[in-house]
Design a protein around this motif. Structure first.
Motif, PDB file in Angstrom:
ATOM      1  N   ASN A 152       0.803  -1.213   0.000  1.00 10.89           N
ATOM      2  CA  ASN A 152       0.000   0.000   0.000  1.00 10.89           C
ATOM      3  C   ASN A 152       0.843   1.273   0.000  1.00 10.89           C
ATOM      4  N   ALA A 153       2.094   1.137  -0.395  1.00 13.60           N
ATOM      5  CA  ALA A 153       2.965   2.323  -0.410  1.00 13.60           C
ATOM      6  C   ALA A 153       4.141   2.103  -1.369  1.00 13.60           C
ATOM      7  N   ILE A 154       4.625   3.234  -1.939  1.00 18.32           N
ATOM      8  CA  ILE A 154       5.836   3.247  -2.770  1.00 18.32           C
ATOM      9  C   ILE A 154       6.679   4.434  -2.317  1.00 18.32           C
ATOM     10  N   ALA A 155       7.972   4.205  -2.114  1.00 18.25           N
ATOM     11  CA  ALA A 155       8.870   5.260  -1.616  1.00 18.25           C
ATOM     12  C   ALA A 155      10.032   5.468  -2.585  1.00 18.25           C
ATOM     13  N   PHE A 156      10.530   6.720  -2.605  1.00 17.54           N
ATOM     14  CA  PHE A 156      11.637   7.096  -3.501  1.00 17.54           C
ATOM     15  C   PHE A 156      12.746   7.769  -2.697  1.00 17.54           C
ATOM     16  N   GLU A 157      13.926   7.599  -3.209  1.00 13.49           N
ATOM     17  CA  GLU A 157      15.084   8.298  -2.659  1.00 13.49           C
ATOM     18  C   GLU A 157      15.935   8.778  -3.842  1.00 13.49           C
ATOM     19  N   TRP A 158      16.324  10.060  -3.857  1.00 15.20           N
ATOM     20  CA  TRP A 158      17.145  10.604  -4.932  1.00 15.20           C
ATOM     21  C   TRP A 158      18.361  11.330  -4.356  1.00 15.20           C
ATOM     22  N   LYS A 159      19.274  11.641  -5.278  1.00 14.47           N
ATOM     23  CA  LYS A 159      20.507  12.322  -4.864  1.00 14.47           C
ATOM     24  C   LYS A 159      20.185  13.766  -4.511  1.00 14.47           C
ATOM     25  N   SER A 160      20.949  14.265  -3.566  1.00 10.16           N
ATOM     26  CA  SER A 160      20.694  15.635  -3.108  1.00 10.16           C
ATOM     27  C   SER A 160      20.974  16.651  -4.205  1.00 10.16           C
ATOM     28  N   ILE A 161      20.302  17.786  -4.141  1.00  5.53           N
ATOM     29  CA  ILE A 161      20.414  18.860  -5.142  1.00  5.53           C
ATOM     30  C   ILE A 161      21.208  20.011  -4.525  1.00  5.53           C
ATOM     31  N   GLN A 162      22.290  20.394  -5.223  1.00  9.22           N
ATOM     32  CA  GLN A 162      23.179  21.437  -4.704  1.00  9.22           C
ATOM     33  C   GLN A 162      22.900  22.806  -5.330  1.00  9.22           C
ATOM     34  N   ASP A 163      22.209  22.786  -6.472  1.00 10.37           N
ATOM     35  CA  ASP A 163      21.959  24.044  -7.194  1.00 10.37           C
ATOM     36  C   ASP A 163      21.018  24.919  -6.375  1.00 10.37           C
ATOM     37  N   GLU A 164      21.526  26.126  -6.028  1.00 13.72           N
ATOM     38  CA  GLU A 164      20.747  27.024  -5.177  1.00 13.72           C
ATOM     39  C   GLU A 164      19.547  27.635  -5.891  1.00 13.72           C
ATOM     40  N   ARG A 165      19.541  27.508  -7.243  1.00 12.16           N
ATOM     41  CA  ARG A 165      18.394  28.074  -7.985  1.00 12.16           C
ATOM     42  C   ARG A 165      17.129  27.228  -7.800  1.00 12.16           C
ATOM     43  N   VAL A 166      17.324  25.965  -7.453  1.00 10.91           N
ATOM     44  CA  VAL A 166      16.184  25.043  -7.332  1.00 10.91           C
ATOM     45  C   VAL A 166      15.363  25.389  -6.082  1.00 10.91           C
ATOM     46  N   LYS A 167      14.080  25.558  -6.283  1.00 11.51           N
ATOM     47  CA  LYS A 167      13.152  25.854  -5.197  1.00 11.51           C
ATOM     48  C   LYS A 167      12.417  24.597  -4.695  1.00 11.51           C
ATOM     49  N   GLY A 168      12.329  23.595  -5.555  1.00  8.91           N
ATOM     50  CA  GLY A 168      11.605  22.394  -5.167  1.00  8.91           C
ATOM     51  C   GLY A 168      11.529  21.376  -6.293  1.00  8.91           C
ATOM     52  N   ILE A 169      10.617  20.395  -6.126  1.00  8.76           N
ATOM     53  CA  ILE A 169      10.512  19.271  -7.060  1.00  8.76           C
ATOM     54  C   ILE A 169       9.037  19.011  -7.359  1.00  8.76           C
ATOM     55  N   TYR A 170       8.763  18.802  -8.672  1.00  2.00           N
ATOM     56  CA  TYR A 170       7.446  18.358  -9.108  1.00  2.00           C
ATOM     57  C   TYR A 170       7.476  16.838  -9.293  1.00  2.00           C
ATOM     58  N   ILE A 171       6.411  16.156  -8.805  1.00  2.00           N
ATOM     59  CA  ILE A 171       6.308  14.698  -8.992  1.00  2.00           C
ATOM     60  C   ILE A 171       5.104  14.443  -9.890  1.00  2.00           C
ATOM     61  N   TYR A 172       5.343  13.590 -10.897  1.00  5.87           N
ATOM     62  CA  TYR A 172       4.298  13.203 -11.835  1.00  5.87           C
ATOM     63  C   TYR A 172       3.997  11.717 -11.667  1.00  5.87           C
ATOM     64  N   LYS A 173       2.722  11.382 -11.797  1.00  3.89           N
ATOM     65  CA  LYS A 173       2.317   9.983 -11.550  1.00  3.89           C
ATOM     66  C   LYS A 173       1.234   9.565 -12.535  1.00  3.89           C
ATOM     67  N   GLN A 174       1.334   8.311 -12.944  1.00  3.25           N
ATOM     68  CA  GLN A 174       0.332   7.739 -13.842  1.00  3.25           C
ATOM     69  C   GLN A 174       0.002   6.327 -13.354  1.00  3.25           C
ATOM     70  N   VAL A 175      -1.299   6.038 -13.212  1.00  5.13           N
ATOM     71  CA  VAL A 175      -1.740   4.698 -12.828  1.00  5.13           C
ATOM     72  C   VAL A 175      -1.933   3.886 -14.095  1.00  5.13           C
ATOM     73  N   GLU A 176      -1.180   2.832 -14.222  1.00  7.35           N
ATOM     74  CA  GLU A 176      -1.232   2.022 -15.440  1.00  7.35           C
ATOM     75  C   GLU A 176      -2.620   1.412 -15.609  1.00  7.35           C
ATOM     76  N   GLY A 177      -3.153   1.586 -16.820  1.00  4.28           N
ATOM     77  CA  GLY A 177      -4.451   1.016 -17.142  1.00  4.28           C
ATOM     78  C   GLY A 177      -5.609   1.956 -16.901  1.00  4.28           C
ATOM     79  N   GLU A 178      -5.388   3.078 -16.207  1.00  2.00           N
ATOM     80  CA  GLU A 178      -6.484   4.001 -15.923  1.00  2.00           C
ATOM     81  C   GLU A 178      -6.523   5.161 -16.907  1.00  2.00           C
ATOM     82  N   ASN A 179      -5.349   5.764 -17.187  1.00  2.36           N
ATOM     83  CA  ASN A 179      -5.319   6.863 -18.165  1.00  2.36           C
ATOM     84  C   ASN A 179      -4.118   6.645 -19.080  1.00  2.36           C
TER      85      ASN A 179
END
Length: 451
Positions: A51-78
């Motif tokens: 009932n859960a999926i988790a992610f881990e990514w490398k840290s971001i050093q660029d000071e211009r970055v304000k945040g992260i957008y996450i996109y998701k698609q459920v297979e078979g629904e759309n």
């Protein structure tokens, strides 16, 4: 005017504050900045559960970055492009947990970083499949032929996340399964279902529940048939011709686990029955004081677990021996200074008769006598006096000393001219007593020479 200006300014200020608290979303007019860093997952950067999926990514050093957008698609629904799903508004975040997951389902994710006025290129997509639903217990068994009870046992689940078991039941008459109980504790391994019908089929299955409230698929189905009631007692008889008692007999029970018999009694066939005896033998004598008293009886068999056979469909009538028939008086008359009474009886049970005589010479002067063991059908009363009213009743008596109801009472009034046989008898009796006394006095004289 100043008040309206103040209210308007305050409203604008509140809107600005609330807007600042919202997470930013991708702009409708996308401006791609190829120099912004792209999200890169770590070598072991994905974790999947039911009932859960988790992610881990490398840290971001660029000071211009304000945040992260996450996109998701459920297979078979759309089938279109992946849609924006979540926004992380802190570049120092390196983990994300998605708990909006169904077991055994496929999801595709991708990521973007964003700056104040641009977005990075889309990261590589990652398709992940959540774990299949948790399997239930691997072994389950039912215990058969229990009295109004079913017992289910299973092997404790090996998954440490399991916190409880859901017991589901269904009968052949039910359209769906019903959850009837929850057994807490992973190491618990049995459930006993009570208050069930006799000789009835029940089906059971078990689901496990984890600490994060995931419910497993159902286990294998097991069936239970509860124990049938003992076979009803047959050939019950009750006597109708015994004095002061009723004897009840019945066929012995053929049940292997027979324990005892229950005997019930009532004054009416469809009345309330009372349990009067718990027996090990198939006979009983009910002592009853009344003659011709009627009772109804029922008998059941009880097995060692307390199951009782059906007994309320058959009632047997018992009866104590009725009284003999009352004799019929034929005549009562004066004959030679005596009163003669005659009667007749058609009852072959009668062995003797009793005559009850009552003499009355005044309102309060009455005397009653009883003459027993009269073998014939006539009684002559010579102990009568003049100017006395005599009353007579006759009873029949059988060999069990059971006395009939009294006959009608007859009345005879003696005339003044009749001899007083009562005084004569009393005088004779006094003389006899006097002579007897004299003889006794002679006998006790010491050293009396009778020669």
């Amino acid at each position: 005017m100043k008040l309206w200006t103040l209210i308007a300014s305050s409203a604008v200020f509140l809107l600005i504050l609330s807007g600042c608290g919202l997470s930013p979303k991708p702009s409708a007019e996308i401006k791609i900045d190829a120099t912004l860093p792209v999200i890169e997952l770590t070598p072991r950067g994905t974790f999947v559960d039911m009932n859960a999926i988790a992610f881990e990514w490398k840290s971001i050093q660029d000071e211009r970055v304000k945040g992260i957008y996450i996109y998701k698609q459920v297979e078979g629904e759309n089938s279109g492009e992946r849609e924006h799903y979540k926004t992380i508004d802190n570049r120092f975040t390196t983990h994300y947990l998605d708990e909006n997951i169904k077991p055994d389902s496929a999801y595709t994710y991708s990521f973007k970083t964003f700056s104040k006025d641009a977005e990075s290129r889309m990261s590589k997509s990652k398709t992940l499949n959540s774990l299949p639903i948790l399997q239930s217990v691997s072994w389950i068994q039912s215990i058969q032929n229990m009295p109004r009870t079913a017992k289910i046992i299973w092997r404790p689940h090996t998954n440490q996340k399991v916190k409880s078991y859901i017991i589901e039941r269904r009968t052949l008459e039910d359209d769906k399964w019903n959850a009837i109980a929850t057994v807490d504790g992973r190491l618990n391994a049995e459930y006993i279902d009570k208050k069930l019908k006799d000789d009835f089929v029940y089906k059971y299955r078990v689901r496990v529940v984890t600490y994060d409230n995931i419910t497993s698929s159902p286990s294998e189905i097991v069936q239970v048939v509860t124990k049938a009631l003992p076979i009803s007692i047959e050939n019950i008889t009750a006597s109708t011709n015994l004095p002061k008692k009723i004897e009840i007999n019945w066929d012995k029970s053929i049940e292997e686990d027979f324990a005892r018999y229950y005997l019930y009694k009532s004054e009416e066939s469809d009345g309330s029955y009372d349990l009067i005896a718990k027996l090990y033998n198939n006979t009983f004598i009910d002592a009853v004081e009344e003659d011709g008293k009627e009772y109804f009886y029922r008998v059941s068999a009880v097995e060692k677990n307390g199951l009782e056979s059906i007994y309320d469909k058959l009632s047997i009538q018992g009866l104590t021996l009725v009284k003999p028939l009352t004799p019929s008086l034929l005549e009562a008359k004066l004959v030679n200074n005596s009163i003669q009474i005659k009667w007749k009886s058609k009852d072959l049970r009668v062995k003797s008769f009793i005559v009850v005589k009552k003499a009355k010479s005044g309102w309060f002067d009455a005397k009653e006598e009883e003459f027993v063991d009269i073998s014939g059908s006539k009684f002559i009363d010579s102990e009568i006096a003049p100017n006395i009213t005599y009353y007579y009743k006759v009873f029949s008596v059988d060999k069990f000393e059971i006395k009939s109801e009294p006959s009608i009472e007859i009345t005879v009034r003696t005339p003044n001219t009749i001899k007083d046989n009562v005084k004569k008898k009393e005088s004779t009796k006094k003389e006899d007593n006097l002579q007897k006394k004299e003889v006794e006095e002679v006998l006790i004289v010491p050293n009396k020479d009778f020669s």
